[in-house]
Design a protein around this motif. Sequence first.
Motif, PDB file in Angstrom:
ATOM      1  N   ASN A   1       8.015  14.746  15.933  1.00 38.54           N
ATOM      2  CA  ASN A   1       9.260  15.492  16.138  1.00 38.54           C
ATOM      3  C   ASN A   1      10.371  14.633  16.721  1.00 38.54           C
ATOM      4  O   ASN A   1      11.555  14.947  16.557  1.00 38.54           O
ATOM      5  CB  ASN A   1       9.011  16.704  17.027  1.00 38.54           C
ATOM      6  CG  ASN A   1       8.353  17.842  16.273  1.00 38.54           C
ATOM      7  OD1 ASN A   1       8.267  17.829  15.048  1.00 38.54           O
ATOM      8  ND2 ASN A   1       7.868  18.841  16.994  1.00 38.54           N
TER       9      ASN A   1
ATOM     10  N   LYS B   1       0.679  23.850  24.252  1.00 37.82           N
ATOM     11  CA  LYS B   1       0.673  24.769  23.117  1.00 37.82           C
ATOM     12  C   LYS B   1      -0.625  24.633  22.315  1.00 37.82           C
ATOM     13  O   LYS B   1      -1.245  25.633  21.916  1.00 37.82           O
ATOM     14  CB  LYS B   1       1.878  24.496  22.209  1.00 37.82           C
ATOM     15  CG  LYS B   1       3.225  24.875  22.807  1.00 37.82           C
ATOM     16  CD  LYS B   1       4.354  24.514  21.859  1.00 37.82           C
ATOM     17  CE  LYS B   1       5.722  24.777  22.471  1.00 37.82           C
ATOM     18  NZ  LYS B   1       5.978  26.209  22.681  1.00 37.82           N
ATOM     19  N   CYS B   2      -1.048  23.393  22.071  1.00 35.88           N
ATOM     20  CA  CYS B   2      -2.283  23.174  21.326  1.00 35.88           C
ATOM     21  C   CYS B   2      -3.475  23.745  22.075  1.00 35.88           C
ATOM     22  O   CYS B   2      -4.339  24.411  21.489  1.00 35.88           O
ATOM     23  CB  CYS B   2      -2.489  21.681  21.068  1.00 35.88           C
ATOM     24  SG  CYS B   2      -1.360  20.964  19.858  1.00 35.88           S
TER      25      CYS B   2
ATOM     26  N   ASP C   1       7.919  16.413  25.783  1.00 34.94           N
ATOM     27  CA  ASP C   1       7.395  17.061  24.574  1.00 34.94           C
ATOM     28  C   ASP C   1       5.881  16.900  24.480  1.00 34.94           C
ATOM     29  O   ASP C   1       5.166  17.833  24.082  1.00 34.94           O
ATOM     30  CB  ASP C   1       8.045  16.462  23.328  1.00 34.94           C
ATOM     31  CG  ASP C   1       9.429  17.021  23.064  1.00 34.94           C
ATOM     32  OD1 ASP C   1       9.825  17.969  23.754  1.00 34.94           O
ATOM     33  OD2 ASP C   1      10.110  16.496  22.158  1.00 34.94           O
ATOM     34  N   TRP C   2       5.395  15.733  24.827  1.00 42.51           N
ATOM     35  CA  TRP C   2       3.945  15.494  24.779  1.00 42.51           C
ATOM     36  C   TRP C   2       3.197  16.485  25.674  1.00 42.51           C
ATOM     37  O   TRP C   2       2.203  17.091  25.268  1.00 42.51           O
ATOM     38  CB  TRP C   2       3.664  14.054  25.203  1.00 42.51           C
ATOM     39  CG  TRP C   2       2.255  13.586  25.048  1.00 42.51           C
ATOM     40  CD1 TRP C   2       1.180  14.300  24.572  1.00 42.51           C
ATOM     41  CD2 TRP C   2       1.751  12.283  25.379  1.00 42.51           C
ATOM     42  NE1 TRP C   2       0.049  13.529  24.594  1.00 42.51           N
ATOM     43  CE2 TRP C   2       0.362  12.291  25.087  1.00 42.51           C
ATOM     44  CE3 TRP C   2       2.326  11.137  25.903  1.00 42.51           C
ATOM     45  CZ2 TRP C   2      -0.439  11.164  25.299  1.00 42.51           C
ATOM     46  CZ3 TRP C   2       1.529  10.025  26.112  1.00 42.51           C
ATOM     47  CH2 TRP C   2       0.164  10.046  25.811  1.00 42.51           C
TER      48      TRP C   2
ATOM     49  N   ILE D   1       2.302  15.380  17.555  1.00 41.12           N
ATOM     50  CA  ILE D   1       3.460  16.263  17.361  1.00 41.12           C
ATOM     51  C   ILE D   1       4.693  15.694  18.058  1.00 41.12           C
ATOM     52  O   ILE D   1       5.790  15.668  17.484  1.00 41.12           O
ATOM     53  CB  ILE D   1       3.151  17.673  17.901  1.00 41.12           C
ATOM     54  CG1 ILE D   1       1.937  18.261  17.178  1.00 41.12           C
ATOM     55  CG2 ILE D   1       4.357  18.592  17.740  1.00 41.12           C
ATOM     56  CD1 ILE D   1       1.323  19.457  17.886  1.00 41.12           C
ATOM     57  N   ALA D   2       4.521  15.216  19.289  1.00 45.01           N
ATOM     58  CA  ALA D   2       5.652  14.671  20.039  1.00 45.01           C
ATOM     59  C   ALA D   2       6.244  13.461  19.327  1.00 45.01           C
ATOM     60  O   ALA D   2       7.478  13.314  19.241  1.00 45.01           O
ATOM     61  CB  ALA D   2       5.219  14.301  21.452  1.00 45.01           C
TER      62      ALA D   2
ATOM     63  N   TRP E   1       3.626  23.126  14.735  1.00 47.26           N
ATOM     64  CA  TRP E   1       4.594  22.789  15.772  1.00 47.26           C
ATOM     65  C   TRP E   1       5.608  21.744  15.332  1.00 47.26           C
ATOM     66  O   TRP E   1       6.435  21.305  16.142  1.00 47.26           O
ATOM     67  CB  TRP E   1       3.850  22.292  17.024  1.00 47.26           C
ATOM     68  CG  TRP E   1       2.755  23.214  17.441  1.00 47.26           C
ATOM     69  CD1 TRP E   1       1.414  22.991  17.362  1.00 47.26           C
ATOM     70  CD2 TRP E   1       2.901  24.530  17.978  1.00 47.26           C
ATOM     71  NE1 TRP E   1       0.699  24.070  17.814  1.00 47.26           N
ATOM     72  CE2 TRP E   1       1.599  25.043  18.200  1.00 47.26           C
ATOM     73  CE3 TRP E   1       4.005  25.333  18.302  1.00 47.26           C
ATOM     74  CZ2 TRP E   1       1.373  26.311  18.727  1.00 47.26           C
ATOM     75  CZ3 TRP E   1       3.772  26.598  18.826  1.00 47.26           C
ATOM     76  CH2 TRP E   1       2.476  27.071  19.027  1.00 47.26           C
TER      77      TRP E   1
ATOM     78  N   GLY F   1      -1.235  16.905  20.640  1.00 48.77           N
ATOM     79  CA  GLY F   1       0.102  17.005  21.220  1.00 48.77           C
ATOM     80  C   GLY F   1       0.876  15.711  21.097  1.00 48.77           C
ATOM     81  O   GLY F   1       2.104  15.716  20.886  1.00 48.77           O
TER      82      GLY F   1
ATOM     83  N   GLN G   1       4.338  19.462  26.757  1.00 46.83           N
ATOM     84  CA  GLN G   1       4.525  20.836  26.296  1.00 46.83           C
ATOM     85  C   GLN G   1       3.725  21.140  25.031  1.00 46.83           C
ATOM     86  O   GLN G   1       3.123  22.212  24.891  1.00 46.83           O
ATOM     87  CB  GLN G   1       6.011  21.108  26.066  1.00 46.83           C
ATOM     88  CG  GLN G   1       6.840  21.115  27.333  1.00 46.83           C
ATOM     89  CD  GLN G   1       6.342  22.141  28.350  1.00 46.83           C
ATOM     90  OE1 GLN G   1       5.930  23.255  27.990  1.00 46.83           O
ATOM     91  NE2 GLN G   1       6.375  21.793  29.626  1.00 46.83           N
ATOM     92  N   TYR G   2       3.685  20.184  24.086  1.00 46.81           N
ATOM     93  CA  TYR G   2       2.919  20.427  22.862  1.00 46.81           C
ATOM     94  C   TYR G   2       1.419  20.399  23.134  1.00 46.81           C
ATOM     95  O   TYR G   2       0.645  21.094  22.462  1.00 46.81           O
ATOM     96  CB  TYR G   2       3.291  19.410  21.777  1.00 46.81           C
ATOM     97  CG  TYR G   2       4.641  19.669  21.156  1.00 46.81           C
ATOM     98  CD1 TYR G   2       4.927  20.904  20.573  1.00 46.81           C
ATOM     99  CD2 TYR G   2       5.636  18.696  21.156  1.00 46.81           C
ATOM    100  CE1 TYR G   2       6.164  21.157  20.006  1.00 46.81           C
ATOM    101  CE2 TYR G   2       6.874  18.936  20.588  1.00 46.81           C
ATOM    102  CZ  TYR G   2       7.142  20.162  20.015  1.00 46.81           C
ATOM    103  OH  TYR G   2       8.372  20.410  19.462  1.00 46.81           O
ATOM    104  N   THR G   3       1.001  19.608  24.103  1.00 49.94           N
ATOM    105  CA  THR G   3      -0.407  19.636  24.498  1.00 49.94           C
ATOM    106  C   THR G   3      -0.777  21.011  25.025  1.00 49.94           C
ATOM    107  O   THR G   3      -1.836  21.561  24.690  1.00 49.94           O
ATOM    108  CB  THR G   3      -0.685  18.560  25.560  1.00 49.94           C
ATOM    109  OG1 THR G   3      -0.493  17.269  24.984  1.00 49.94           O
ATOM    110  CG2 THR G   3      -2.111  18.674  26.100  1.00 49.94           C
TER     111      THR G   3
END
Length: 255
Positions: free
Chosen positions: A208, A183-184, A176-177, A204-205, A148, A201, A179-181
């Motif tokens: 990025n 996705k994970c 982002d935190w 990643i946040a 990601w 997540g 949304q990436y959570t």
Amino acid sequence: MISIPTVVNKPTFALQLDLLWYQHKKIYGPQAWRKVLAAVINRNEKTDNTLTKLPWDIGVPYVIVDSFHYFINLEDVNYTPLNTIVGVYQVLQYFDDEEVLEIIDCDQFHMYKHPQIKVEDNELIVDAVSEEWFLKSTSQLSFNVTPWLCSQHGIWNGGWMPIIGKAKTFKTIMVDWIQYTKKCFLTIKEPNQNWWSSMYGFQIACANNKIKMTHKEMVYLPGFNSIKPEHYICHEFGRIAETSWYKQQTVKRNK
């Protein structure tokens, strides 16, 4: 610095929040009221009754916030740790951009007065003890993060709570935190790793958004690390009763 724990309506959280607030009052005295704001999730599970006030007579400053169910459709998959993130997301509106916040797990509490911590713009101070313990986001389990990452990403270090930074820095990464959570959670298949999706997540946040993650030893984790003078926070409520520190505090509290 203001501590932000997230709380759900479960008996264990009542005990944890009570201890956290007791310690804040003991350490910071009259200023304790200005140094904590609990985010109380109105329902942890979809089938829970919706809270309108804190269900326990603790006295801690708090606000009622919406559950993640109001924000994210997980296709009937329940990932309650998202409540921690959406709780923080909702309380950020109460703070000026320059206010320094400490995002703290409810099963963490201050043992001693926090040190004077200087934090820069676009920086978050974290303790990476969980990275060494189980997260492994920079080593064996980095594959939970790397899919990601954007092409010009920054560096992550596996750090977690307490997470200390300016309110505006948290505001930068919150969407982002979340949304990436998500996705994970939907892609990590191993159950134990999947449970820590919010932690992956977060890495990643930060990466990025090129947020500098600065490691600082702050957390005493009974049964895992040895206590040091710089440890002003204790983690793992279930193991605290085994420690000499807790036994001393219990004697003092019961006098």
